[in-house]
Design an enzyme around this catalytic site. Sequence first.
Site, PDB file in Angstrom:
ATOM      1  N   LYS A 131      54.471  40.090  44.042  1.00 15.09           N
ATOM      2  CA  LYS A 131      54.853  41.369  43.436  1.00 15.09           C
ATOM      3  C   LYS A 131      56.343  41.396  43.075  1.00 15.09           C
ATOM      4  O   LYS A 131      57.127  40.559  43.557  1.00 15.09           O
ATOM      5  CB  LYS A 131      54.523  42.493  44.418  1.00 15.09           C
ATOM      6  N   HIS A 146      49.779  40.580  46.432  1.00 17.01           N
ATOM      7  CA  HIS A 146      48.397  41.048  46.284  1.00 17.01           C
ATOM      8  C   HIS A 146      47.515  39.846  46.564  1.00 17.01           C
ATOM      9  O   HIS A 146      47.817  38.729  46.136  1.00 17.01           O
ATOM     10  CB  HIS A 146      48.125  41.537  44.848  1.00 17.01           C
ATOM     11  N   PHE A 151      50.067  58.075  45.406  1.00 19.17           N
ATOM     12  CA  PHE A 151      51.063  57.013  45.205  1.00 19.17           C
ATOM     13  C   PHE A 151      50.769  56.134  43.995  1.00 19.17           C
ATOM     14  O   PHE A 151      51.543  55.223  43.689  1.00 19.17           O
ATOM     15  CB  PHE A 151      51.169  56.142  46.474  1.00 19.17           C
ATOM     16  N   ASN A 180      54.942  45.484  49.216  1.00 12.92           N
ATOM     17  CA  ASN A 180      54.400  44.638  50.286  1.00 12.92           C
ATOM     18  C   ASN A 180      54.153  43.181  49.863  1.00 12.92           C
ATOM     19  O   ASN A 180      53.224  42.531  50.325  1.00 12.92           O
ATOM     20  CB  ASN A 180      53.153  45.280  50.913  1.00 12.92           C
ATOM     21  N   ARG A 202      43.868  36.351  52.816  1.00 14.11           N
ATOM     22  CA  ARG A 202      43.987  37.730  53.312  1.00 14.11           C
ATOM     23  C   ARG A 202      44.550  37.734  54.732  1.00 14.11           C
ATOM     24  O   ARG A 202      45.377  38.567  55.083  1.00 14.11           O
ATOM     25  CB  ARG A 202      42.605  38.423  53.323  1.00 14.11           C
ATOM     26  N   ARG A 226      53.254  39.679  55.066  1.00 17.72           N
ATOM     27  CA  ARG A 226      53.730  41.071  55.039  1.00 17.72           C
ATOM     28  C   ARG A 226      54.424  41.442  56.352  1.00 17.72           C
ATOM     29  O   ARG A 226      55.402  42.182  56.362  1.00 17.72           O
ATOM     30  CB  ARG A 226      52.555  42.008  54.756  1.00 17.72           C
ATOM     31  N   THR A 261      48.000  45.795  55.033  1.00 19.11           N
ATOM     32  CA  THR A 261      48.632  46.357  53.834  1.00 19.11           C
ATOM     33  C   THR A 261      50.045  46.911  54.086  1.00 19.11           C
ATOM     34  O   THR A 261      50.972  46.609  53.331  1.00 19.11           O
ATOM     35  CB  THR A 261      47.745  47.488  53.244  1.00 19.11           C
ATOM     36  N   GLU A 319      39.193  38.979  39.425  1.00 15.23           N
ATOM     37  CA  GLU A 319      40.663  38.968  39.314  1.00 15.23           C
ATOM     38  C   GLU A 319      41.192  37.652  38.751  1.00 15.23           C
ATOM     39  O   GLU A 319      42.161  37.634  38.001  1.00 15.23           O
ATOM     40  CB  GLU A 319      41.276  39.269  40.691  1.00 15.23           C
TER      41      GLU A 319
HETATM   42  P1  IDP Z   1      45.691  45.549  49.810  1.00 15.42           P
HETATM   43  O1  IDP Z   1      46.778  45.153  48.855  1.00 15.42           O
HETATM   44  O2  IDP Z   1      46.054  45.233  51.230  1.00 15.42           O
HETATM   45  O3  IDP Z   1      44.345  45.003  49.410  1.00 15.42           O
HETATM   46  P2  IDP Z   1      44.824  48.138  48.780  1.00 15.42           P
HETATM   47  O4  IDP Z   1      44.274  49.246  49.620  1.00 15.42           O
HETATM   48  O5  IDP Z   1      43.907  47.438  47.868  1.00 15.42           O
HETATM   49  O6  IDP Z   1      45.584  47.144  49.777  1.00 15.42           O
HETATM   50  O7  IDP Z   1      46.024  48.770  47.945  1.00 15.42           O
HETATM   51  C1  IDP Z   1      46.598  48.051  46.872  1.00 15.42           C
HETATM   52  C2  IDP Z   1      48.088  48.242  46.940  1.00 15.42           C
HETATM   53  O8  IDP Z   1      48.411  49.615  46.803  1.00 15.42           O
HETATM   54  C3  IDP Z   1      48.724  47.821  48.268  1.00 15.42           C
HETATM   55  O9  IDP Z   1      48.973  46.430  48.365  1.00 15.42           O
HETATM   56  C4  IDP Z   1      49.978  48.628  48.255  1.00 15.42           C
HETATM   57  O10 IDP Z   1      51.009  48.013  47.494  1.00 15.42           O
HETATM   58  C5  IDP Z   1      49.564  49.895  47.560  1.00 15.42           C
HETATM   59  N1  IDP Z   1      49.249  50.964  48.530  1.00 15.42           N
HETATM   60  C6  IDP Z   1      48.152  51.072  49.305  1.00 15.42           C
HETATM   61  N2  IDP Z   1      48.225  52.157  50.095  1.00 15.42           N
HETATM   62  C7  IDP Z   1      49.413  52.742  49.809  1.00 15.42           C
HETATM   63  C8  IDP Z   1      50.076  53.927  50.301  1.00 15.42           C
HETATM   64  O11 IDP Z   1      49.581  54.649  51.168  1.00 15.42           O
HETATM   65  N3  IDP Z   1      51.305  54.179  49.760  1.00 15.42           N
HETATM   66  C9  IDP Z   1      51.888  53.423  48.807  1.00 15.42           C
HETATM   67  N4  IDP Z   1      51.299  52.307  48.316  1.00 15.42           N
HETATM   68  C10 IDP Z   1      50.078  51.972  48.813  1.00 15.42           C
HETATM   69 MG    MG Z   2      43.192  45.455  47.715  1.00 19.06          MG
END
Ligand code: IDP
Ligand code: MG
Length: 191
Positions: free
Chosen positions: A47, A153, A95, A150, A123, A140, A129, A164
């Site tokens: 990212k 992805h 967000f 974070n 993962r 992370r 996350t 993807e």
């Molecule tokens: P992941 O990346 O661990 O799979 P997802 O739930 O798919 O998590 O969310 C995608 C991305 O959205 C996360 O990597 C993060 O950057 C962002 N995100 C998820 N939850 C939040 C939040 O509560 N606040 C701000 N950004 C978030």
């Molecule tokens: Mg995800």
Amino acid sequence: MVITEKCCNFAAGNVKNALSAKGKRGKKSVSETNCHITMERTLVLLKPSTVMRGLIGEVTSRFEKKGLRIVGMKMLQLNDEILNEHYAHLVGKPFFPALKASMMRTPVIAMCLEGTDAIEVVRFITGYTNGRKAEPGTIRGDYCMSNQQNIVHASDSPTSAAIEIKRFFKAEELFDFGDLNMDRLYSVDLS
Ligand code: IDP
Ligand code: MG
């Protein structure tokens, strides 16, 4: 253990013949164990937080050292269209606009990684996350302090990985380059 072309089944991510040993060193590999090494491919994005903080090499190196093979890699600028698709499961979250803006702040690095159980392994080493809650030792957990910024992805399932990888790479941008080092990385898990 000897990895043979016959031994290699490829799962999600549609890997075809990455382990094909076909005549590479003029000898045909023989399997003593009738093993099946199943390879997967998964999609990783480094990212903008990673790019801006100069962590591209360090994070990439984590994946390489683990034994995952980079079979595709490029830098690209994300836009609204691709992010609406990529984060479709988050549309409507408060967000979401900030997440999209953060993902467009600089170009990202897209990587396709290959390995046995690659989706789960990536993962696992990526971690939870929210960086503040991610385990130390995960990417992370070691490099970030928030949800949004974070670092990476990573595809979360075989279905997502297949979609993807196609979203970010054309077929000709992905490479198969034989069984190099495979017998030093893998063994057969007999149960
Ligand atoms: P992941 O990346 O661990 O799979 P997802 O739930 O798919 O998590 O969310 C995608 C991305 O959205 C996360 O990597 C993060 O950057 C962002 N995100 C998820 N939850 C939040 C939040 O509560 N606040 C701000 N950004 C978030
Ligand atoms: Mg995800």
